[in-house]
Design an enzyme around this catalytic site. Structure first.
Site, PDB file in Angstrom:
ATOM      1  N   LYS A 116       0.833  -1.206   0.000  1.00  0.00           N
ATOM      2  CA  LYS A 116       0.000   0.000   0.000  1.00  0.00           C
ATOM      3  C   LYS A 116       0.869   1.258   0.000  1.00  0.00           C
ATOM      4  O   LYS A 116       0.517   2.273  -0.610  1.00  0.00           O
ATOM      5  CB  LYS A 116      -0.939  -0.009   1.204  1.00  0.00           C
ATOM      6  N   LYS A 158      -3.408   1.597   8.304  1.00  0.00           N
ATOM      7  CA  LYS A 158      -3.531   0.484   7.360  1.00  0.00           C
ATOM      8  C   LYS A 158      -2.227  -0.298   7.288  1.00  0.00           C
ATOM      9  O   LYS A 158      -1.130   0.281   7.284  1.00  0.00           O
ATOM     10  CB  LYS A 158      -3.888   0.989   5.956  1.00  0.00           C
ATOM     11  N   GLY A 164      -8.361  -7.278   2.906  1.00  0.00           N
ATOM     12  CA  GLY A 164      -9.462  -7.896   3.634  1.00  0.00           C
ATOM     13  C   GLY A 164      -9.751  -7.283   4.987  1.00  0.00           C
ATOM     14  O   GLY A 164     -10.373  -7.915   5.832  1.00  0.00           O
ATOM     15  N   HIS A 235     -15.004  -4.395   6.520  1.00  0.00           N
ATOM     16  CA  HIS A 235     -14.179  -4.203   5.323  1.00  0.00           C
ATOM     17  C   HIS A 235     -14.239  -5.385   4.359  1.00  0.00           C
ATOM     18  O   HIS A 235     -13.426  -5.471   3.438  1.00  0.00           O
ATOM     19  CB  HIS A 235     -12.721  -3.899   5.697  1.00  0.00           C
ATOM     20  N   GLU A 275      -9.211   0.084  -7.080  1.00  0.00           N
ATOM     21  CA  GLU A 275     -10.256   0.421  -6.123  1.00  0.00           C
ATOM     22  C   GLU A 275     -10.110   1.870  -5.667  1.00  0.00           C
ATOM     23  O   GLU A 275      -9.005   2.339  -5.401  1.00  0.00           O
ATOM     24  CB  GLU A 275     -10.194  -0.524  -4.926  1.00  0.00           C
ATOM     25  N   ARG A 292      -5.399  -9.327  -9.800  1.00  0.00           N
ATOM     26  CA  ARG A 292      -5.987 -10.636 -10.067  1.00  0.00           C
ATOM     27  C   ARG A 292      -7.428 -10.438 -10.511  1.00  0.00           C
ATOM     28  O   ARG A 292      -7.918  -9.309 -10.567  1.00  0.00           O
ATOM     29  CB  ARG A 292      -5.975 -11.489  -8.796  1.00  0.00           C
TER      30      ARG A 292
END
Length: 656
Positions: A116, A158, A164, A235, A275, A292
């Protein structure tokens, strides 16, 4: 030309990939753990290879075993599905070194987008909007605390390597920061082997909107519309739809162009999903890129008319993308929900055990992606998703209606599912108005009846009585049967009820305390009971297994156990003192010992299954006479764990 595809996955995604691959002429190879020896995907593939025991680390995450299976069978390409090794850069490299085509992006793209921190920095450089925050390299706790003061509250912690929802924390004020950093590090370390964290300004009640992108090895990249995945629990996505009811054509074009920038910036190839978080003013920010195929890809397929797995295989062969951006059209609306073996009325506890009956509904515009059949067993080793239920319609409301009907008409007997919970979401007025944000389930929907334990109503008990009495009489027709009155004792799961049932020909009267219900039986055959209730003819699906009876009608499912002919000691409401495992799993703690006095409801043992902890409680007060398990044991559903000598014990007398 690629000829033989190995699918390095299990369940519904393995089945889905196998079907497209076979349709395109590929030979297919399934891999399976010992627990999946008879699974649907192993039977659909042309060949299948066992790659290890049930534990994920020893089978579906065992890259060496998977590559060995490819060598044994002569597979020249591997599709990773989603989860497991699908976003593992080392596995992608290992395939390349073995001369096997990995059906996915280059390892460099997987590695970049798997962080991230690094991906956010790269996206900022590429001109993709990102959430303001702090992405220091391996930042210490003190550095994060200092950066938080500049970002302001509320903010998100995060895990850099996360997904997930693991390693993620919302922090409302400074006093909560240090403790949440420690917990997020610990969770991230356990889940991903990496405790690096980043901070982001919290976008409150956003939409979660993602763009499906595709790129080939010739420098082409396109986007295939968006998916709205805002309805989430912890989430984790619950409902996905395309197109988003919130996205305008202008916003779609802007997000699509940003997603293509993201793909080109990391030399992407194949299917990917970018996203975004979208705020109330329709400002959008990069969240992450999944390298993926997504679980929710069917909704994109239904509105574009394209097979995304076929596109993946085409790109893997080195071909150019099947369509240019100007050729991609969106048609109608599609909504997907994930049917899980879990109990929403009990904190979404995962369910394990046999699936006695699984019959997907049929109808126009419906699609079921599943890897199970009647007679299969849900084990504690893997994700408890039974199926993805998807509905397409010319309009959003038509898709909603079709999906609600599909959920209500799909029959699942054996394990408890979230079917009723899902149908209630789709029918909800706020969802119908397109107003659901990521806070929807925690706010608007948090008092819904599907989230609360319920007792069967008198009419539901009357239907159970019809089936149980018919099974006793063995008669196909009741029209000439004499009037009889029968007492009946049923365990509804929450309580034991005593009914007085009177049979008068083909009519049945059921009395529970002061409540009374009467109906007429028109037929009962092959798992379907037809009745006339208050002048309305209705059907009830059912399945009987020993003393257990599973029923489905009115859009709901319920179960009763017939205690009528059992000894009183077994049927009494205080419990037997024989404490059994509620599901397959491992014992992570034993809180009592022989000779200890306990009260009814006291936690005795902690059972872990499907990465969640489940307390096993005393069903009566008394003295612990035997403890038949210990920490670290693997146990089976209904295995005897503790024995208690039944006796009246107050909370003050128990040894906590």
């Amino acid at each position: 030309m690629l000829k033989k595809l190995l699918i390095a996955n299990r369940g519904e995604i393995a089945v889905r990939v196998i079907r497209t691959a076979k349709a395109l002429g590929y030979r297919t190879v399934a891999v399976y753990s010992e627990a999946d020896a008879n699974a649907m995907h192993t039977e659909l593939a042309d060949e299948a290879v066992c790659i290890g025991p049930a534990q994920v680390a020893a089978s579906y995450l065992n890259a060496d075993a998977i590559l060995d299976a490819a060598r044994k069978t002569g597979a020249d390409c591997i599709h990773p599905g989603y989860g497991f090794l699908s976003e593992n850069a080392s596995f992608s490299n290992a395939c390349k070194e073995a001369g096997i085509v990995f059906v996915g992006p280059p390892a460099s793209a997987i590695e970049l987008m798997g962080s991230k921190r690094r991906s956010k920095i790269a996206m900022h450089k590429a001109g993709v909007p990102v959430v303001p925050g702090y992405e220091g390299d391996n930042a210490s706790d003190d550095e994060l605390i200092s950066a938080a003061a500049d970002i302001g509250y509320p903010l998100m912690i995060k895990a850099s390597a996360g997904g997930g929802g693991r390693g993620m924390r919302l922090v409302e004020k400074e006093s909560e920061l240090a403790g949440n950093i420690k917990r997020a590090r610990s969770e991230s370390r356990q889940a991903f082997g990496d405790d690096e964290l980043i901070l982001e300004k919290a976008v409150i009640e956003p939409r979660h909107v993602e763009i499906q992108v595709f790129a080939d090895s010739h420098g082409n990249a396109v986007y295939l519309g968006e998916r709205d995945c805002s309805v989430q629990r912890r989430h984790q996505k619950v409902v996905e739809e395309a197109p988003s009811p919130f996205v305008t054509p202008e916003l779609r074009a802007a997000m699509g162009k940003a997603a293509v920038k993201a793909a080109l910036a990391c030399n992407y190839e194949g299917a990917g999903t970018v996203e975004f978080l979208v705020d109330k003013e329709r400002n959008f920010y990069f969240l992450e890129m999944n390298t993926r195929l997504q679980v929710e890809h069917p909704v994109t397929e239904l509105i574009t008319g394209q097979d995304l797995v076929a596109w993946q295989l085409s790109v893997a062969e080195g071909l150019i993308l099947p369509l240019a951006q100007s050729d991609i059209e969106l048609n109608g609306h599609a909504i997907e929900v994930r049917l899980y073996a879990e109990d929403p009325s009990s904190g979404f506890t995962p369910q394990t055990g046999p699936v006695h009956v699984f019959e997907p509904a049929e109808g126009e515009g419906l699609r079921f992606d599943t890897g199970i059949r009647s007679g299969d067993t849900v084990t504690p080793h893997y994700d408890p998703m039974l199926a993805k239920v998807i509905a397409w319609g010319e309009t959003r409301d038509q898709a909603r209606r079709r999906l609600i009907r599909a959920l209500e008409d799909t029959t699942v007997f054996g394990v408890t599912t979230n079917r009723y919970f899902l149908s209630r979401i789709i029918a909800d007025n706020s969802f119908g108005a397109g107003e659901a944000t990521t806070a929807f389930l925690q706010t608007t929907f948090n008092q819904d009846p599907s989230l609360q334990p319920t007792k069967p109503e008198i009419r539901q008990l009357a239907l159970a009585a019809c089936i149980l009495i018919h099974g006793t009489s063995g008669e196909e027709s009741w029209s000439n049967a004499p009037a009889t009155t029968t007492p009946m004792k049923l365990d509804t799961g929450n309580e034991i009820v005593e009914l007085l049932v009177r049979r008068m020909g083909n009519r049945l009267s059921c009395k529970l305390g002061d409540e009374h219900h009467e109906l007429a039986i028109t037929s009962i055959h092959n798992g379907t009971l037809c009745t006339v209730d208050n002048g309305v003819r209705q059907r009830c699906q059912y399945h009987r297994k020993g003393d257990s009876l599973y029923l489905q009608a009115f859009g709901e499912s319920w179960q009763v156990k017939d205690l009528t002919h059992q000894p009183a000691a077994v049927a009494n409401g205080t419990g037997s003192g024989h404490i059994q495992a509620s599901m397959d799993g491992s014992i992570i703690d034993v809180l009592i010992e022989p000779g200890q006095t306990v009260s009814q409801g006291e936690i005795l043992v902690i059972l872990e299954a499907m990465k969640m902890e489940h307390p096993v409680k005393a069903d009566c007060g008394g003295v612990v006479t035997r403890v038949l398990t210990r920490k670290g044991d693997q146990v089976k559903r209904d295995q005897l764990l503790v024995e208690i000598t039944n006796g009246e014990v107050s909370g003050q007398e128990s040894n906590k």
